[in-house]
Design an enzyme around this catalytic site. Structure first.
Site, mmCIF file in Angstrom:
data_model
loop_
_atom_site.group_PDB
_atom_site.id
_atom_site.type_symbol
_atom_site.label_atom_id
_atom_site.label_comp_id
_atom_site.label_asym_id
_atom_site.label_seq_id
_atom_site.Cartn_x
_atom_site.Cartn_y
_atom_site.Cartn_z
ATOM 1 N N CYS A 98 0.845 -1.196 0.000
ATOM 2 C CA CYS A 98 0.000 0.000 0.000
ATOM 3 C C CYS A 98 0.886 1.255 0.000
ATOM 4 O O CYS A 98 1.851 1.325 0.766
ATOM 5 C CB CYS A 98 -0.899 -0.008 1.238
ATOM 6 S SG CYS A 98 -1.877 1.488 1.365
ATOM 7 N N HIS A 126 3.165 -7.808 14.106
ATOM 8 C CA HIS A 126 2.332 -7.608 12.914
ATOM 9 C C HIS A 126 3.224 -7.518 11.667
ATOM 10 O O HIS A 126 4.252 -6.855 11.687
ATOM 11 C CB HIS A 126 1.505 -6.326 13.073
ATOM 12 C CG HIS A 126 0.428 -6.210 12.042
ATOM 13 N ND1 HIS A 126 0.690 -5.825 10.747
ATOM 14 C CD2 HIS A 126 -0.900 -6.451 12.096
ATOM 15 C CE1 HIS A 126 -0.438 -5.836 10.055
ATOM 16 N NE2 HIS A 126 -1.415 -6.211 10.857
ATOM 17 N N GLU A 128 3.063 -5.837 9.053
ATOM 18 C CA GLU A 128 3.361 -4.468 8.595
ATOM 19 C C GLU A 128 4.536 -3.893 9.399
ATOM 20 O O GLU A 128 5.446 -3.276 8.834
ATOM 21 C CB GLU A 128 2.128 -3.564 8.743
ATOM 22 C CG GLU A 128 2.386 -2.160 8.218
ATOM 23 C CD GLU A 128 1.271 -1.186 8.562
ATOM 24 O OE1 GLU A 128 0.092 -1.506 8.331
ATOM 25 O OE2 GLU A 128 1.602 -0.084 9.060
ATOM 26 N N THR A 166 -0.040 1.645 10.475
ATOM 27 C CA THR A 166 -1.139 2.410 9.866
ATOM 28 C C THR A 166 -2.479 2.225 10.587
ATOM 29 O O THR A 166 -3.329 3.101 10.548
ATOM 30 C CB THR A 166 -1.339 2.019 8.388
ATOM 31 O OG1 THR A 166 -1.500 0.610 8.308
ATOM 32 C CG2 THR A 166 -0.183 2.466 7.530
ATOM 33 N N ASN A 224 -10.972 -7.323 12.453
ATOM 34 C CA ASN A 224 -11.659 -6.057 12.147
ATOM 35 C C ASN A 224 -13.140 -6.295 11.848
ATOM 36 O O ASN A 224 -13.975 -5.454 12.134
ATOM 37 C CB ASN A 224 -10.921 -5.297 11.033
ATOM 38 C CG ASN A 224 -11.241 -5.818 9.651
ATOM 39 O OD1 ASN A 224 -12.260 -5.439 9.078
ATOM 40 N ND2 ASN A 224 -10.412 -6.691 9.122
ATOM 41 N N SER A 266 -11.519 -7.414 4.472
ATOM 42 C CA SER A 266 -11.095 -8.432 3.507
ATOM 43 C C SER A 266 -12.293 -9.128 2.855
ATOM 44 O O SER A 266 -12.180 -10.260 2.392
ATOM 45 C CB SER A 266 -10.166 -9.439 4.186
ATOM 46 O OG SER A 266 -10.706 -9.839 5.400
HETATM 47 FE FE1 SF4 Z 1 -3.399 0.957 3.034
HETATM 48 FE FE2 SF4 Z 1 -3.578 -0.356 5.335
HETATM 49 FE FE3 SF4 Z 1 -4.855 1.960 4.990
HETATM 50 FE FE4 SF4 Z 1 -5.688 -0.194 3.724
HETATM 51 S S1 SF4 Z 1 -5.696 0.119 5.935
HETATM 52 S S2 SF4 Z 1 -5.430 1.869 2.841
HETATM 53 S S3 SF4 Z 1 -3.752 -1.229 3.312
HETATM 54 S S4 SF4 Z 1 -2.665 1.636 5.003
#
Ligand code: SF4
Length: 283
Positions: A98, A126, A128, A166, A224, A266
């Protein structure tokens, strides 16, 4: 009866982009083996569907057993060394990280080049965060919650570059940053929180408030999606949690005026549409 889909339901921008990348690669490279480095998203149906089109999700230890092809990196991103290892094994890397995550890689890489230490606020394990760590070339420290501030291993005179996973909670992030500053550390803060999750949750909550019945679509193991279900159940007692249309056994009384639908990060669009069409046509 009205059936309304919550705003921001389903894939966020980064996941949608990663999925589109996979389909584009399938179309453009019918003769080349295509792999994803780990499952492209946490949805068994999608992973199965991709497998039926010849796209296999592989684990790191399988890299050495394959003879090249196209390797798609998923939206979470990977450490720099992993990317290099994939290339050195003869794969063409197609990077579907992303852009919001990629921005974090760039900023910690730059901070490293300038000799700054790095703090990452997020969950250590995680993928990420593991990916971000892999772009740090100077000492780094991961803060999972505010108590970790006590153990920051850097001196108060050192320059520290601070970023966040994020999906970290914004309020907690601010609280931690305030506390670090109060302790006298010299930090350069880059707020890298993406608001896709928060937007999805608040839109679902608003819809659930108005709805007589709410349907949340998501994987059973998707945290989530569970969170969405909890939020909606608090606002609407008649909330259903389903993975696909097959799980839906709705009985709606005549008094039901509004059915709301939302979906976890997802959940593919076709499943959302299927449920939406069913509710619209059957009731
Ligand atoms: Fe990008 Fe993660 Fe935000 Fe989705 S949740 S737009 S993958 S940063």
């Amino acid at each position: 009866m009205e059936c309304r889909l919550a705003e921001h339901a389903g894939f966020c921008f980064g996941v949608r982009r990663a999925m589109e990348t996979v389909y584009k690669q399938i179309e453009e490279n019918p003769e080349t083996p295509i792999y994803t480095y780990g499952p492209i998203i946490h949805n068994d149906e999608v992973v199965k569907e991709l497998l039926s089109k010849g796209v296999r999700a592989i684990e790191d230890d399988e890299l050495d057993t394959l003879d090249g092809g196209i390797m798609i990196i998923r939206s979470h991103g990977v450490p720099k060394a992993t990317e290099e290892r994939i290339k050195s094994r003869g794969f063409k890397v197609v990077d579907a990280t992303c852009p919001f995550v990629k921005k974090i890689h760039r900023t910690v890489e730059k901070a490293g080049a300038e000799g700054k230490n790095v703090i990452i606020i997020g969950s250590r394990e995680h993928p990420e965060v593991q990916g971000i760590i892999g772009w740090c070339s100077t000492p780094f420290y991961v803060i999972e919650d505010i108590s970790d501030v006590e153990n920051i291993p850097f001196g108060k005179d050192s320059e520290i570059h601070l970023v966040s996973q994020t999906t970290y909670n914004l309020l907690k992030f601010k609280e931690i940053v305030d506390y670090i500053e109060k302790k006298g550390y010299y930090i350069n803060v880059v707020n890298t929180i993406c608001n896709a999750t928060e937007e999805r949750q608040s839109a679902a909550m608003e819809l659930a408030k108005a709805a007589d019945c709410m349907i949340v679509i998501g994987g059973k193991n998707s945290s989530n999606s569970r969170k969405l279900y909890d939020i909606c159940s608090r606002e609407c007692a008649n909330t259903h949690f389903i993975q696909t249309l097959d799980d839906l056994h709705l009985e709606l009384s005549k008094s039901v005026g509004l059915v709301g639908i939302t979906a976890g990060a997802s959940t593919p669009n076709n499943i959302i549409e299927e449920v939406q069409n069913y509710v619209r046509n059957e009731f």
